[in-house]
Design a protein around this motif. Structure first.
Motif, short mmCIF file in Angstrom:
data_model
loop_
_atom_site.label_atom_id
_atom_site.label_comp_id
_atom_site.label_asym_id
_atom_site.label_seq_id
_atom_site.Cartn_x
_atom_site.Cartn_y
_atom_site.Cartn_z
N MET A 1 18.61 3.42 4.26
CA MET A 1 17.30 3.71 3.75
C MET A 1 16.42 4.65 4.64
SD MET A 1 16.83 2.09 0.83
CE MET A 1 18.22 1.44 0.03
N SER A 2 16.05 5.34 4.21
CA SER A 2 15.11 6.37 5.09
C SER A 2 13.66 5.72 5.37
CB SER A 2 14.82 7.69 4.59
OG SER A 2 13.90 7.54 3.47
N GLU A 3 12.94 6.16 6.60
CA GLU A 3 11.63 5.37 6.77
C GLU A 3 10.52 5.90 5.68
OE1 GLU A 3 10.58 3.18 9.04
OE2 GLU A 3 12.67 3.18 9.12
N ALA A 4 10.94 7.27 5.16
CA ALA A 4 9.97 7.56 3.89
C ALA A 4 10.04 6.74 2.96
CB ALA A 4 10.42 9.03 3.63
N MET A 5 10.99 6.20 2.35
CA MET A 5 11.36 5.42 1.37
C MET A 5 10.60 4.27 1.82
SD MET A 5 12.16 5.43 -1.71
CE MET A 5 12.93 7.05 -1.44
N HIS A 6 10.88 3.57 2.84
CA HIS A 6 10.32 2.39 3.39
C HIS A 6 8.96 2.48 3.20
CE1 HIS A 6 11.32 -1.13 5.71
NE2 HIS A 6 10.50 -0.95 6.08
N ALA A 7 8.12 3.60 3.20
CA ALA A 7 6.74 3.71 3.20
C ALA A 7 5.95 3.56 1.91
CB ALA A 7 6.32 5.26 3.85
N ILE A 8 6.81 3.53 0.77
CA ILE A 8 6.16 3.33 -0.60
C ILE A 8 5.80 1.99 -0.71
CG2 ILE A 8 6.33 3.78 -3.19
CD1 ILE A 8 8.57 5.59 -2.88
N GLU A 9 4.50 1.75 -0.45
CA GLU A 9 3.85 0.51 -0.37
C GLU A 9 3.31 0.11 -1.84
OE1 GLU A 9 2.84 -2.45 1.50
OE2 GLU A 9 4.86 -1.78 2.27
N PRO A 10 3.48 -1.37 -2.19
CA PRO A 10 3.00 -1.53 -3.92
C PRO A 10 1.77 -0.90 -3.99
CG PRO A 10 3.41 -3.53 -2.49
CD PRO A 10 3.84 -2.15 -1.58
N ALA A 11 1.38 0.13 -4.74
CA ALA A 11 -0.15 0.52 -4.73
C ALA A 11 -1.00 0.07 -5.77
CB ALA A 11 0.05 2.04 -4.57
N GLY A 12 -0.24 0.02 -6.89
CA GLY A 12 -0.93 0.28 -8.10
C GLY A 12 -1.19 -1.19 -8.67
N VAL A 13 -0.42 -2.29 -8.59
CA VAL A 13 -0.59 -3.46 -9.33
C VAL A 13 -0.77 -4.67 -8.03
CG1 VAL A 13 0.56 -5.14 -10.84
CG2 VAL A 13 1.02 -2.94 -10.92
N ALA A 14 -1.78 -5.24 -8.08
CA ALA A 14 -2.09 -6.50 -7.38
C ALA A 14 -1.15 -7.77 -7.67
CB ALA A 14 -3.62 -6.63 -7.33
N PRO A 15 -1.20 -8.51 -6.71
CA PRO A 15 0.00 -9.61 -7.06
C PRO A 15 -0.77 -10.24 -8.46
CG PRO A 15 -0.24 -9.40 -4.76
CD PRO A 15 -1.36 -8.34 -5.29
N GLU A 16 -2.06 -10.85 -8.24
CA GLU A 16 -2.56 -11.72 -9.21
C GLU A 16 -2.64 -10.97 -10.43
OE1 GLU A 16 -3.97 -10.46 -6.59
OE2 GLU A 16 -5.90 -9.40 -6.68
N GLU A 17 -2.36 -9.46 -10.56
CA GLU A 17 -2.33 -8.85 -11.95
C GLU A 17 -1.14 -9.02 -12.45
OE1 GLU A 17 -4.23 -4.66 -13.26
OE2 GLU A 17 -3.89 -4.84 -10.95
N ILE A 18 -0.15 -9.44 -11.73
CA ILE A 18 1.50 -9.16 -12.08
C ILE A 18 1.66 -10.15 -13.55
CG2 ILE A 18 3.80 -9.78 -11.39
CD1 ILE A 18 3.07 -8.93 -8.66
N PRO A 19 1.04 -11.26 -13.61
CA PRO A 19 1.55 -12.05 -14.85
C PRO A 19 0.78 -11.35 -16.07
CG PRO A 19 0.79 -13.51 -13.19
CD PRO A 19 0.59 -12.26 -12.53
N ARG A 20 -0.16 -10.49 -15.85
CA ARG A 20 -1.09 -10.10 -16.91
C ARG A 20 -0.18 -8.81 -17.47
NH1 ARG A 20 -5.44 -7.33 -17.30
NH2 ARG A 20 -5.60 -7.35 -15.05
N VAL A 21 0.20 -8.01 -16.56
CA VAL A 21 0.97 -6.72 -16.62
C VAL A 21 2.42 -6.91 -17.22
CG1 VAL A 21 2.17 -5.04 -15.54
CG2 VAL A 21 -0.18 -5.52 -14.87
N TYR A 22 3.07 -7.89 -16.81
CA TYR A 22 4.28 -8.42 -17.46
C TYR A 22 4.39 -9.13 -18.72
CZ TYR A 22 7.21 -6.34 -14.13
OH TYR A 22 7.86 -5.45 -13.24
N ALA A 23 2.91 -9.70 -19.01
CA ALA A 23 3.04 -10.34 -20.33
C ALA A 23 2.81 -9.25 -21.36
CB ALA A 23 1.59 -11.25 -20.26
N ARG A 24 2.21 -8.13 -21.16
CA ARG A 24 2.16 -6.92 -21.86
C ARG A 24 3.40 -6.18 -21.95
NH1 ARG A 24 -2.70 -5.45 -19.63
NH2 ARG A 24 -1.76 -3.86 -18.59
#
Lengths: 219, 59
Positions: A1-24
Motif C-alpha cells: 500500500m502506498s502512502e498516498a493511498m493511505h492518505a485518503i481519509e473518510p471525508a464525506g460521510v460522518a459516522p453518525e450519518e452512516i445509518p441514514r446513508v445506508y438506509a437510503r
C-alpha cells in the motif's frame, strides 16, 4: 500500500450519518455489490468451517451472511449491523436457511458478545468506511470476541490502479454518499497491532474494482 | 418467532459485556449492572448503547 493511498481519509460521510446513508442505499445496494464485490464475499465465506461459532460484523443486506449460514448448518452464525433496513433485508434472505443463526442491531465499536465467543469473525467492506482513528477500537473488539485460536477475515476496497484512482478520488470528494463513503484502506499494520498475525492477503478484482482479503489469526 | 434461549446465551451487554436477561414483557433485554434495557423490535434486539433505555423506565 502506498502512502498516498493511505492518505485518503473518510471525508464525506460522518459516522453518525452512516445509518441514514445506508438506509437510503439499501434498495439498490445489492445490485452494486453483486457487480463488484460478490467474488470477494464468496472467498470470505469459504473460510467458514461447518460446526463453528461464526460472527459476521456489518452483514448489510446479508449477501455474505446467507452464504456463511449455508456453509455452517451444524454451527451457529451471528450477524450484526448498524442499520435496521439493511438487517431487514438480510433477515429475509436467511429466513428459510437451515442452521442456527441470529441477527442483531449492533456497533462494531461495542459488540454485544462476551469475550472469546467465536471461532471466526468475518467483516466485509466496513473498515473502508470507518475513520482510521476507530480501527484500533474495532479490531480490538474483533480480537476480544475471538477465541485464542480464532480467525479473522477482512474484506475491503484495495488500492486502485492509478488510472482509476484519480476518478475515484474525484467522485469520492464530490459524491461520497454515492460510494457509500468507502475508500481504499491500508489495514495490515492495524491488524498486526491489534493482536493478530496475518496469514495471507489476496487481491480480487471485479469490474475493475479491487478488493483485498486478509486472513489473520489471533496471537 | 420469539428470541431463542440459544441467542440469549450468547448475547452480552455491549457496554459492560456482562449478561443480559429477557424482561417480563419479552420485548427487551436487561443489563442489571448498567441498568439499561435493549429493546427488541420485529424480533431483532437493538444492542446499541445509545438507543438503550434506562431500566426504571421500561422494566
Amino acid at each position: 500500500m502506498s502512502e498516498a493511498m493511505h492518505a485518503i481519509e473518510p471525508a464525506g460521510v460522518a459516522p453518525e450519518e452512516i445509518p441514514r446513508v445506508y438506509a437510503r442505499l439499501a434498495p439498490i445496494y445489492d445490485v452494486w455489490a453483486r457487480l463488484t464485490e460478490s467474488r470477494a464475499r464468496e472467498l470470505a465465506a469459504a473460510h467458514v468451517r461447518d460446526g463453528e461459532d461464526v460472527l459476521e460484523v456489518a452483514v448489510g443486506t446479508g449477501l455474505a451472511f446467507e452464504e456463511v449460514v449455508r456453509a455452517n448448518p451444524n454451527g451457529r452464525t451471528e450477524g450484526v449491523d448498524l442499520t435496521a433496513p439493511m438487517l431487514a433485508r438480510a433477515r429475509r434472505k436467511v429466513a428459510h436457511v437451515p442452521g442456527a443463526h441470529a441477527l442483531q442491531l449492533g456497533d462494531a465499536r461495542a459488540l454485544p458478545f462476551p469475550d472469546a465467543a467465536f471461532d471466526l469473525v468475518l467483516n466485509s467492506y466496513m473498515l473502508d468506511l470507518v475513520p482510521e482513528s476507530d480501527f484500533p477500537l474495532v479490531l480490538g473488539e474483533f480480537r476480544r470476541v475471538l477465541r485464542p485460536s480464532g480467525r479473522l477475515v477482512l474484506v475491503n476496497m484495495a488500492e486502485l490502479p492509478p488510472r482509476l484512482r484519480a476518478t475515484f478520488v474525484w467522485l469520492y470528494r464530490r459524491a461520497p454518499r454515492l460510494l457509500g463513503g468507502c475508500r481504499p484502506v491500508a489495514l495490515a499494520p492495524f491488524v498486526e497491532r491489534a493482536g493478530f498475525r496475518i496469514q495471507r492477503r489476496d487481491v480480487v478484482t471485479q469490474l475493475g474494482v479491487p478488493s483485498e482479503l486478509i486472513l489473520a489469526t489471533a496471537r | 418467532m420469539a428470541i431463542s434461549q440459544d441467542l440469549l446465551d450468547i448475547l452480552a451487554c455491549p457496554k459492560c459485556k456482562g449478561e443480559v436477561k429477557l424482561n417480563a414483557s419479552q420485548d427487551g433485554l436487561v443489563c442489571t449492572a448498567c441498568k439499561l434495557v435493549y429493546e427488541i423490535k420485529d424480533d431483532i434486539p437493538i444492542m446499541l448503547i445509545d438507543e438503550a433505555k434506562p431500566l426504571a423506565e421500561s422494566a
